[in-house]
Motif scaffolding. Structure first.
Motif, PDB file in Angstrom:
ATOM      1  N   ASP A  23      72.161  62.289 101.976  1.00 32.79           N
ATOM      2  CA  ASP A  23      73.094  63.395 101.729  1.00 32.79           C
ATOM      3  C   ASP A  23      72.408  64.636 101.163  1.00 32.79           C
ATOM      4  O   ASP A  23      72.880  65.256 100.188  1.00 32.79           O
ATOM      5  N   GLY A  24      71.287  65.035 101.756  1.00 33.02           N
ATOM      6  CA  GLY A  24      70.604  66.256 101.344  1.00 33.02           C
ATOM      7  C   GLY A  24      69.924  66.174  99.996  1.00 33.02           C
ATOM      8  O   GLY A  24      69.650  67.212  99.370  1.00 33.02           O
ATOM      9  N   GLU A  25      69.628  64.961  99.556  1.00 32.87           N
ATOM     10  CA  GLU A  25      69.038  64.779  98.237  1.00 32.87           C
ATOM     11  C   GLU A  25      67.954  63.709  98.285  1.00 32.87           C
ATOM     12  O   GLU A  25      68.024  62.775  99.071  1.00 32.87           O
ATOM     13  N   CYS A  26      66.955  63.856  97.441  1.00 38.81           N
ATOM     14  CA  CYS A  26      65.931  62.836  97.263  1.00 38.81           C
ATOM     15  C   CYS A  26      66.016  62.335  95.832  1.00 38.81           C
ATOM     16  O   CYS A  26      65.818  63.101  94.878  1.00 38.81           O
ATOM     17  N   ARG A  27      66.335  61.044  95.675  1.00 35.07           N
ATOM     18  CA  ARG A  27      66.384  60.427  94.354  1.00 35.07           C
ATOM     19  C   ARG A  27      65.121  59.591  94.154  1.00 35.07           C
ATOM     20  O   ARG A  27      64.713  58.866  95.062  1.00 35.07           O
ATOM     21  N   VAL A  28      64.530  59.693  92.985  1.00 37.34           N
ATOM     22  CA  VAL A  28      63.259  59.030  92.710  1.00 37.34           C
ATOM     23  C   VAL A  28      63.459  58.000  91.600  1.00 37.34           C
ATOM     24  O   VAL A  28      64.086  58.277  90.571  1.00 37.34           O
ATOM     25  N   TYR A  29      62.900  56.794  91.842  1.00 35.76           N
ATOM     26  CA  TYR A  29      62.979  55.704  90.867  1.00 35.76           C
ATOM     27  C   TYR A  29      61.589  55.091  90.693  1.00 35.76           C
ATOM     28  O   TYR A  29      60.726  55.223  91.556  1.00 35.76           O
ATOM     29  N   MET A  30      61.427  54.393  89.587  1.00 41.60           N
ATOM     30  CA  MET A  30      60.215  53.619  89.370  1.00 41.60           C
ATOM     31  C   MET A  30      60.614  52.209  88.938  1.00 41.60           C
ATOM     32  O   MET A  30      61.520  52.040  88.107  1.00 41.60           O
ATOM     33  N   VAL A  31      59.967  51.207  89.523  1.00 46.69           N
ATOM     34  CA  VAL A  31      60.144  49.815  89.112  1.00 46.69           C
ATOM     35  C   VAL A  31      58.835  49.369  88.484  1.00 46.69           C
ATOM     36  O   VAL A  31      57.760  49.569  89.056  1.00 46.69           O
ATOM     37  N   GLY A  32      58.924  48.773  87.307  1.00 47.97           N
ATOM     38  CA  GLY A  32      57.700  48.352  86.632  1.00 47.97           C
ATOM     39  C   GLY A  32      57.946  47.202  85.681  1.00 47.97           C
ATOM     40  O   GLY A  32      59.038  46.616  85.643  1.00 47.97           O
ATOM     41  N   LEU A  33      56.916  46.858  84.920  1.00 52.10           N
ATOM     42  CA  LEU A  33      56.998  45.787  83.934  1.00 52.10           C
ATOM     43  C   LEU A  33      56.888  46.398  82.541  1.00 52.10           C
ATOM     44  O   LEU A  33      56.010  47.231  82.291  1.00 52.10           O
ATOM     45  N   ARG A  92      67.511  60.682 106.357  1.00 49.61           N
ATOM     46  CA  ARG A  92      67.898  59.615 105.434  1.00 49.61           C
ATOM     47  C   ARG A  92      66.938  58.433 105.564  1.00 49.61           C
ATOM     48  O   ARG A  92      66.289  58.235 106.585  1.00 49.61           O
ATOM     49  N   GLY A  93      66.906  57.622 104.530  1.00 48.12           N
ATOM     50  CA  GLY A  93      66.038  56.453 104.541  1.00 48.12           C
ATOM     51  C   GLY A  93      65.444  56.213 103.170  1.00 48.12           C
ATOM     52  O   GLY A  93      65.834  56.843 102.178  1.00 48.12           O
ATOM     53  N   VAL A  94      64.485  55.292 103.114  1.00 54.70           N
ATOM     54  CA  VAL A  94      63.879  54.890 101.849  1.00 54.70           C
ATOM     55  C   VAL A  94      62.362  54.846 102.007  1.00 54.70           C
ATOM     56  O   VAL A  94      61.839  54.422 103.040  1.00 54.70           O
ATOM     57  N   VAL A 151      58.661  41.999  81.560  1.00 56.05           N
ATOM     58  CA  VAL A 151      59.971  41.872  82.192  1.00 56.05           C
ATOM     59  C   VAL A 151      60.191  43.111  83.052  1.00 56.05           C
ATOM     60  O   VAL A 151      59.995  44.242  82.585  1.00 56.05           O
ATOM     61  N   PRO A 152      60.574  42.945  84.334  1.00 56.34           N
ATOM     62  CA  PRO A 152      60.730  44.099  85.214  1.00 56.34           C
ATOM     63  C   PRO A 152      61.905  44.990  84.821  1.00 56.34           C
ATOM     64  O   PRO A 152      62.906  44.513  84.290  1.00 56.34           O
ATOM     65  N   PHE A 153      61.751  46.282  85.101  1.00 59.06           N
ATOM     66  CA  PHE A 153      62.810  47.252  84.837  1.00 59.06           C
ATOM     67  C   PHE A 153      62.832  48.279  85.958  1.00 59.06           C
ATOM     68  O   PHE A 153      61.851  48.453  86.691  1.00 59.06           O
ATOM     69  N   LEU A 154      63.952  48.957  86.096  1.00 57.27           N
ATOM     70  CA  LEU A 154      64.080  50.075  87.029  1.00 57.27           C
ATOM     71  C   LEU A 154      64.461  51.313  86.237  1.00 57.27           C
ATOM     72  O   LEU A 154      65.373  51.264  85.404  1.00 57.27           O
ATOM     73  N   ALA A 155      63.772  52.412  86.485  1.00 55.48           N
ATOM     74  CA  ALA A 155      64.053  53.668  85.798  1.00 55.48           C
ATOM     75  C   ALA A 155      64.318  54.769  86.816  1.00 55.48           C
ATOM     76  O   ALA A 155      63.615  54.872  87.830  1.00 55.48           O
ATOM     77  N   SER A 156      65.337  55.568  86.568  1.00 58.11           N
ATOM     78  CA  SER A 156      65.620  56.725  87.406  1.00 58.11           C
ATOM     79  C   SER A 156      64.774  57.884  86.925  1.00 58.11           C
ATOM     80  O   SER A 156      64.807  58.246  85.744  1.00 58.11           O
TER      81      SER A 156
END
Length: 294
Positions: A125-135, A155-157, A140-145
């Motif tokens: 939808d005309g936007e790029c969202r960025v995340y990071m997955v780490g330990l 569109r896609g990933v 313990v794994p986490f996801l951060a926006s």
């Protein structure tokens, strides 16, 4: 008469030990796992979006840019879908379909078997969202926006992670092998390799020249497995290698790591019957070929 009462349900502790088993210790070949699982997810995303004939893009690591990148053009994901997919093990949107290969809810986390973090860019939808997955500090794994920005990209990933310099050549070699499993093959560093074509094929089998190897394999979806010796050793009719069975998605049970198929009665029966059918079709095809020779 025995009365069973006071039943206690089992549970799983969400600690570093459990996550280590589900990530690092799940795969014996971590490089292959990271490539195979991310590519399979990209393939599934294209199937779901109705563009299975469109190749996804891959960037292999180099000395100047030691980063592995996979970019699909599927249906993409909302923020809620990203958070659910990457923070929940054994939860998959593919459990009720045999059109897509994944279903265990583990493959999306496979980069953590190789690296302690990876990056996600979601285009929608005309936007790029960025995340990071780490330990975290407790492993313990986490996801951060990380943030969002306007984007006119399709569109896609996109998934990316850094590669150790000593592993660059191995990533290239493994990617070259796995690319042949996909139809169409992914575009790698701007070039689309040609997938090997079978010399002959039937409903449940493919026969290749010697360049395809010397083992009897089975392809389910876009993943190829060696058939365990415990199964092939008991076949009354053994196909001539390089011979590959082709199983509909869901027909063969595979290990959680997707590194091998299970050795059980159901898989043995399916493979035994498929080999009988394949041998009969292959023999008929060869006889027909001989008859047409002038």
């Amino acid at each position: 008469v025995t009365n069973v009462s006071d039943i206690a349900s089992f549970s799983i502790a969400t600690n570093a030990k459990a996550f280590r088993v589900l990530m690092s210790q799940l795969y014996t070949d971590k490089v292959t796992a990271a490539i195979r699982e991310l590519w399979t997810n990209a393939y599934d995303a294209h199937v779901e979006a109705g563009c299975a004939s469109t190749p996804f893009d891959v960037q292999l690591p180099t000395l100047l840019n030691p980063v592995f990148v996979v970019r699909d053009y599927g249906i993409s994901m909302t923020d809620d879908q990203v958070r659910n997919l990457y923070t929940t093990f054994f939860s998959s949107s593919k459990e009720t379909t045999n059109d897509q290969v994944g279903m265990l809810g583990l493959g999306s986390k496979a980069p953590l078997a190789y690296s302690d973090h990876f990056n996600i860019r979601v285009f929608m939808d005309g936007e790029c969202r960025v995340y990071m997955v780490g330990l975290d500090e407790h492993e313990v794994p986490f996801l951060a926006s990380v943030g969002a920005m306007p984007s006119d990209e399709p569109r896609g990933v996109e998934i990316s992670f850094a590669v150790q310099l000593d592993d660059i050549e191995r990533f290239t070699q493994t990617a070259t092998t796995i690319a042949g499993w996909f139809q169409p093959a992914p575009v790698i560093n701007g070039v689309q390799p040609e997938s090997p074509k079978p010399l002959a094929s039937g409903a449940l089998w493919e026969f290749y020249d010697k360049s395809a190897g010397s083992t009897i394999t089975i392809r389910q979806g876009c993943v190829v497995y060696e058939i365990p010796y415990a199964i092939t050793n008991n076949l009354r009719q053994r196909p001539i290698a390089p011979f590959r069975l082709v199983a509909p998605i869901g027909a063969i049970k595979v290990a959680a790591s997707r590194e091998q198929i299970e050795v059980d009665a159901a898989n043995t029966t399916w493979i035994t019957e498929a080999v009988k059918q394949a041998n009969a079709e292959f023999l008929a095809a060869m006889l027909t070929a001989v008859e047409v020779i002038p």
